[in-house]
Design an enzyme around this catalytic site. Structure first.
Site, PDB file in Angstrom:
ATOM      1  N   ASP A 100       0.809  -1.217   0.000  1.00  4.50           N
ATOM      2  CA  ASP A 100       0.000   0.000   0.000  1.00  4.50           C
ATOM      3  C   ASP A 100       0.852   1.281   0.000  1.00  4.50           C
ATOM      4  O   ASP A 100       0.403   2.342   0.407  1.00  4.50           O
ATOM      5  CB  ASP A 100      -0.973  -0.009   1.187  1.00  4.50           C
ATOM      6  CG  ASP A 100      -0.225  -0.156   2.502  1.00  4.50           C
ATOM      7  OD1 ASP A 100       0.992  -0.452   2.466  1.00  4.50           O
ATOM      8  OD2 ASP A 100      -0.859   0.031   3.554  1.00  4.50           O
ATOM      9  N   HIS A 131      24.843   4.466 -17.780  1.00  2.00           N
ATOM     10  CA  HIS A 131      23.778   4.773 -16.823  1.00  2.00           C
ATOM     11  C   HIS A 131      23.965   3.991 -15.531  1.00  2.00           C
ATOM     12  O   HIS A 131      23.061   3.325 -15.039  1.00  2.00           O
ATOM     13  CB  HIS A 131      22.390   4.519 -17.439  1.00  2.00           C
ATOM     14  CG  HIS A 131      21.987   5.588 -18.398  1.00  2.00           C
ATOM     15  ND1 HIS A 131      20.880   5.504 -19.205  1.00  2.00           N
ATOM     16  CD2 HIS A 131      22.546   6.783 -18.684  1.00  2.00           C
ATOM     17  CE1 HIS A 131      20.796   6.607 -19.944  1.00  2.00           C
ATOM     18  NE2 HIS A 131      21.795   7.395 -19.644  1.00  2.00           N
ATOM     19  N   ASP A 141      27.063  12.511 -12.201  1.00  2.00           N
ATOM     20  CA  ASP A 141      26.059  13.055 -13.122  1.00  2.00           C
ATOM     21  C   ASP A 141      24.776  13.191 -12.313  1.00  2.00           C
ATOM     22  O   ASP A 141      24.125  12.191 -11.994  1.00  2.00           O
ATOM     23  CB  ASP A 141      25.882  12.093 -14.306  1.00  2.00           C
ATOM     24  CG  ASP A 141      24.888  12.600 -15.348  1.00  2.00           C
ATOM     25  OD1 ASP A 141      24.129  13.548 -15.052  1.00  2.00           O
ATOM     26  OD2 ASP A 141      24.870  12.026 -16.454  1.00  2.00           O
ATOM     27  N   ASP A 155      20.909  19.225 -15.290  1.00  2.00           N
ATOM     28  CA  ASP A 155      21.617  17.978 -15.613  1.00  2.00           C
ATOM     29  C   ASP A 155      23.092  18.328 -15.767  1.00  2.00           C
ATOM     30  O   ASP A 155      23.487  18.941 -16.758  1.00  2.00           O
ATOM     31  CB  ASP A 155      21.017  17.430 -16.926  1.00  2.00           C
ATOM     32  CG  ASP A 155      21.574  16.071 -17.332  1.00  2.00           C
ATOM     33  OD1 ASP A 155      22.379  15.507 -16.578  1.00  2.00           O
ATOM     34  OD2 ASP A 155      21.191  15.596 -18.421  1.00  2.00           O
ATOM     35  N   HIS A 206      27.526   7.850 -27.082  1.00  2.00           N
ATOM     36  CA  HIS A 206      26.261   8.603 -26.982  1.00  2.00           C
ATOM     37  C   HIS A 206      26.370   9.916 -27.751  1.00  2.00           C
ATOM     38  O   HIS A 206      27.448  10.295 -28.205  1.00  2.00           O
ATOM     39  CB  HIS A 206      25.890   8.842 -25.519  1.00  2.00           C
ATOM     40  CG  HIS A 206      26.928   9.572 -24.703  1.00  2.00           C
ATOM     41  ND1 HIS A 206      27.098  10.935 -24.735  1.00  2.00           N
ATOM     42  CD2 HIS A 206      27.870   9.110 -23.829  1.00  2.00           C
ATOM     43  CE1 HIS A 206      28.073  11.278 -23.903  1.00  2.00           C
ATOM     44  NE2 HIS A 206      28.564  10.188 -23.352  1.00  2.00           N
ATOM     45  N   HIS A 247      21.015  16.785 -25.445  1.00  2.00           N
ATOM     46  CA  HIS A 247      19.571  16.576 -25.598  1.00  2.00           C
ATOM     47  C   HIS A 247      18.864  17.831 -25.108  1.00  2.00           C
ATOM     48  O   HIS A 247      19.441  18.649 -24.384  1.00  2.00           O
ATOM     49  CB  HIS A 247      19.130  15.336 -24.804  1.00  2.00           C
ATOM     50  CG  HIS A 247      19.601  15.321 -23.371  1.00  2.00           C
ATOM     51  ND1 HIS A 247      18.952  15.995 -22.366  1.00  2.00           N
ATOM     52  CD2 HIS A 247      20.690  14.741 -22.782  1.00  2.00           C
ATOM     53  CE1 HIS A 247      19.594  15.804 -21.211  1.00  2.00           C
ATOM     54  NE2 HIS A 247      20.665  15.057 -21.438  1.00  2.00           N
ATOM     55  N   HIS A 256      15.262  14.710 -20.154  1.00  2.00           N
ATOM     56  CA  HIS A 256      15.348  14.511 -21.607  1.00  2.00           C
ATOM     57  C   HIS A 256      14.044  15.084 -22.149  1.00  2.00           C
ATOM     58  O   HIS A 256      13.027  14.405 -22.201  1.00  2.00           O
ATOM     59  CB  HIS A 256      15.499  13.029 -21.961  1.00  2.00           C
ATOM     60  CG  HIS A 256      16.818  12.462 -21.514  1.00  2.00           C
ATOM     61  ND1 HIS A 256      17.115  11.130 -21.573  1.00  2.00           N
ATOM     62  CD2 HIS A 256      17.923  13.052 -21.009  1.00  2.00           C
ATOM     63  CE1 HIS A 256      18.346  10.930 -21.112  1.00  2.00           C
ATOM     64  NE2 HIS A 256      18.852  12.078 -20.761  1.00  2.00           N
ATOM     65  N   GLU A 261      27.426  17.461 -23.449  1.00  2.98           N
ATOM     66  CA  GLU A 261      27.998  16.453 -22.560  1.00  2.98           C
ATOM     67  C   GLU A 261      28.839  15.390 -23.289  1.00  2.98           C
ATOM     68  O   GLU A 261      28.528  14.203 -23.242  1.00  2.98           O
ATOM     69  CB  GLU A 261      26.887  15.760 -21.775  1.00  2.98           C
ATOM     70  CG  GLU A 261      25.720  15.244 -22.609  1.00  2.98           C
ATOM     71  CD  GLU A 261      24.690  14.507 -21.739  1.00  2.98           C
ATOM     72  OE1 GLU A 261      25.107  13.603 -20.996  1.00  2.98           O
ATOM     73  OE2 GLU A 261      23.497  14.838 -21.823  1.00  2.98           O
ATOM     74  N   TYR A 267      35.247   7.064 -22.761  1.00  2.00           N
ATOM     75  CA  TYR A 267      35.190   5.954 -21.811  1.00  2.00           C
ATOM     76  C   TYR A 267      35.995   4.793 -22.376  1.00  2.00           C
ATOM     77  O   TYR A 267      35.708   4.329 -23.476  1.00  2.00           O
ATOM     78  CB  TYR A 267      33.735   5.496 -21.594  1.00  2.00           C
ATOM     79  CG  TYR A 267      32.753   6.650 -21.488  1.00  2.00           C
ATOM     80  CD1 TYR A 267      32.434   7.198 -20.243  1.00  2.00           C
ATOM     81  CD2 TYR A 267      32.161   7.201 -22.637  1.00  2.00           C
ATOM     82  CE1 TYR A 267      31.543   8.266 -20.156  1.00  2.00           C
ATOM     83  CE2 TYR A 267      31.280   8.270 -22.549  1.00  2.00           C
ATOM     84  CZ  TYR A 267      30.969   8.797 -21.311  1.00  2.00           C
ATOM     85  OH  TYR A 267      30.097   9.851 -21.233  1.00  2.00           O
ATOM     86  N   ARG A 323      33.231  12.365 -18.382  1.00  6.08           N
ATOM     87  CA  ARG A 323      32.185  13.137 -19.063  1.00  6.08           C
ATOM     88  C   ARG A 323      32.091  14.487 -18.380  1.00  6.08           C
ATOM     89  O   ARG A 323      32.278  14.576 -17.150  1.00  6.08           O
ATOM     90  CB  ARG A 323      30.826  12.416 -19.006  1.00  6.08           C
ATOM     91  CG  ARG A 323      29.696  13.199 -19.671  1.00  6.08           C
ATOM     92  CD  ARG A 323      28.428  12.373 -19.965  1.00  6.08           C
ATOM     93  NE  ARG A 323      27.727  11.898 -18.794  1.00  6.08           N
ATOM     94  CZ  ARG A 323      27.718  10.639 -18.381  1.00  6.08           C
ATOM     95  NH1 ARG A 323      28.383   9.709 -19.069  1.00  6.08           N
ATOM     96  NH2 ARG A 323      27.056  10.286 -17.300  1.00  6.08           N
ATOM     97  N   GLU A 355      29.406  17.844 -18.421  1.00  6.50           N
ATOM     98  CA  GLU A 355      28.072  18.207 -18.919  1.00  6.50           C
ATOM     99  C   GLU A 355      27.582  19.518 -18.311  1.00  6.50           C
ATOM    100  O   GLU A 355      27.612  19.695 -17.094  1.00  6.50           O
ATOM    101  CB  GLU A 355      27.074  17.083 -18.566  1.00  6.50           C
ATOM    102  CG  GLU A 355      25.644  17.401 -18.948  1.00  6.50           C
ATOM    103  CD  GLU A 355      24.688  16.229 -18.723  1.00  6.50           C
ATOM    104  OE1 GLU A 355      24.956  15.396 -17.826  1.00  6.50           O
ATOM    105  OE2 GLU A 355      23.675  16.148 -19.453  1.00  6.50           O
TER     106      GLU A 355
HETATM  107  N1  GLY Z   1      21.697  12.293 -16.775  1.00  5.58           N
HETATM  108  C1  GLY Z   1      21.269  11.768 -17.976  1.00  5.58           C
HETATM  109  C2  GLY Z   1      21.922  12.423 -19.084  1.00  5.58           C
HETATM  110  O1  GLY Z   1      22.959  13.014 -18.911  1.00  5.58           O
HETATM  111  O2  GLY Z   1      21.429  12.469 -20.162  1.00  5.58           O
HETATM  112 MN    MN Z   2      23.547  13.930 -17.126  1.00 10.05          MN
HETATM  113 MN    MN Z   3      22.238  14.780 -20.019  1.00  8.59          MN
END
Ligand code: GLY
Ligand code: MN
Ligand code: MN
Length: 452
Positions: free
Chosen positions: A41, A244, A261, A272, A351, A355, A362, A385, A389, A407, A409
């Site tokens: 619940d 991720h 991140d 982000d 990647h 975005h 996103h 970003e 890697y 990374r 960003e």
């Molecule tokens: N944190 C997800 C991305 O960087 O897109």
């Molecule tokens: Mn991110």
């Molecule tokens: Mn991002």
């Protein structure tokens, strides 16, 4: 920019634009998010659907908004949970239909249990029905039932809508371009996220579990009335090569990098940010070499986020610099154009460079129009970003690079002229990162960044 951001006034402005845009032959029917069970619940913390929030600011589940341009009794109708003293005793006050009218600007508001009875009249004589479809099966089935009821009614006098259009197609173009108040909300989300990252840089130390560092970020988000816009990634060493990685169960080790991140959601809007730091406070030569390539790519890519350029331009710029860097590091061999053509970089940069970001991390809005990349325009907001890697065991790459993942960003607003970086108060020049980490080891942690 004033500091009083009123979500209801923001929603009213969004709604008026949307109503104007869809025209009087259309009616839009938009549901609130549903409660999501966590176990038995217990529900997950409720988060309002972003489209519903954007148009209504109404914060409860079990609600449906109907927008009927030109309707004599008013265009904005809300169906909401009815007041219920017993339920409210346990779970808190409900806004109810009266509150929906007086506080949320609905022209009419009714208990949700009356929707079956009242909706057919709201749909009647509209050519186009605009609604979400394909997101939730229960909603899709409900919608079909209403349409069927409308058709049965249409055997009388009123016509039921002949076409159904996806809400995404209509509303998401509008959401893609942020107005000044939304940009202010995003600046606040960025400010809290900056404070969280600065805190993480200052409290990180070897031996700390990843989850403990994640808790430090969460502390700042929540202390400013926010929450995490997405599950924070705190990835020590080779975990950074898992894009991720959200497990947070490993230990942050001396000599490793930590990729963080994480971003706050404040008043519905997301930030982000990624930074990659040496756990010990000082980069090794290999870590620094990879970091410098990524930072050069990121700074050059940010400069491409300009009105009139296409959405892919900053990705192309980052990718070329990363490939040049990978050739210098000895991760790739060959000529840059050839490597680019083959997509050789994807092994270490799998990647895209960014975005849309807004209410959703996103965010909505298509990236291409008519088969061409969309042209950037003022008010659009993107992340930038790039990353590199080198997973453990990467063949044909010297072992000294294995397990390094970097990374960087930031969140960037398209403007006329130079882009505006919302998140640049978190250091990213390697010396500045080392300085901030070193200063606190000497003097103790001091929080800064939020709402500056
Ligand atoms: N944190 C997800 C991305 O960087 O897109
Ligand atoms: Mn991110
Ligand atoms: Mn991002």
């Amino acid at each position: 920019m004033s500091t009083d951001l009123d979500p209801r006034r923001m929603a009213q402005a969004h709604r008026e634009r949307f109503i104007e845009a869809i025209g009087e032959d259309a009616v839009a029917v938009i549901p609130a998010a549903l409660e999501q069970p966590r176990n038995r619940d217990v529900d997950h913390p409720f988060r309002q659907d972003s489209d519903f929030r954007y148009l209504t600011a109404f914060p409860e589940p079990d609600a449906v908004a109907v927008l009927a341009p030109g309707r004599r009794e008013g265009a904005f109708v809300l169906f909401v949970r009815d007041r219920d003293p017993d339920a409210e005793r346990w779970l808190g006050a409900r806004i109810g239909p009266d509150g929906a009218r007086t506080a949320y600007g609905a022209d009419e508001a009714w208990p949700l249990q009356e929707i079956d009875e009242r909706l057919p009249a709201l749909l009647a004589d509209r050519q186009r029905l605009i609604c979400p479809l394909g997101r939730d099966e229960r909603w899709d089935r409900q919608l079909l039932r209403w349409l069927q009821a409308g058709r049965e009614r249409a055997r009388g006098r009123a016509r039921a809508p002949a076409t159904v259009e996806l809400l995404d197609h209509n509303l998401h173009e509008q959401r893609l371009v942020k107005d000044d108040e939304e940009l202010e909300a995003m600046r606040r989300a960025a400010g809290v996220s900056v404070a969280a990252h600065r805190r993480a840089m200052q409290v990180i130390e070897p031996g700390m579990p990843e989850y403990a560092l994640a808790a430090e970020l969460q502390h700042v988000f929540q202390r400013h009335g926010g929450e995490a816009a997405y599950p924070s990634i705190v990835a020590g060493g080779a975990n950074a090569c898992v894009l991720h990685y959200t497990t947070q169960r490993d230990t942050l080790r001396d000599g490793d990098l930590a990729l963080i991140d994480a971003g706050a959601e404040i008043d519905g809007y997301a930030a982000d940010i990624t930074r990659t730091l040496p756990v010990s406070g000082a980069f090794s030569a290999e870590q620094r070499a990879v970091y410098d390539v990524v930072l050069t790519a990121q700074q050059a890519a940010i400069d491409e986020v300009r009105s009139g350029r296409d959405f892919d331009a900053f990705h192309r710029r980052a990718t070329r610099i990363l490939i040049e860097g990978m050739v210098e590091l000895g991760w790739l061999a060959g000529d840059v154009d050839g490597l680019l053509e083959q997509g050789a970089h994807r092994r270490f940069f799998p990647h895209r460079t960014g975005h849309w970001i807004g209410l959703d991390v996103h965010d909505v809005g298509s990236y291409a129009v008519g088969g061409e990349w969309r042209t950037l325009a003022p008010g659009m907001v993107v992340t930038v970003e790039p990353g590199l890697y080198c997973p453990p065991g990467s063949e044909e790459v010297a072992p000294r690079w294995h397990g390094i993942g970097v990374r960087i960003e930031d969140d960037v607003v398209v403007r006329d002229g130079a882009p505006r970086v919302l998140t640049d108060a978190v250091p990213k020049e390697p010396e500045a990162v080392e300085d901030l980490m070193g200063a606190v080891r000497a003097a103790g942690y001091e929080e800064s960044g939020a709402f500056e």
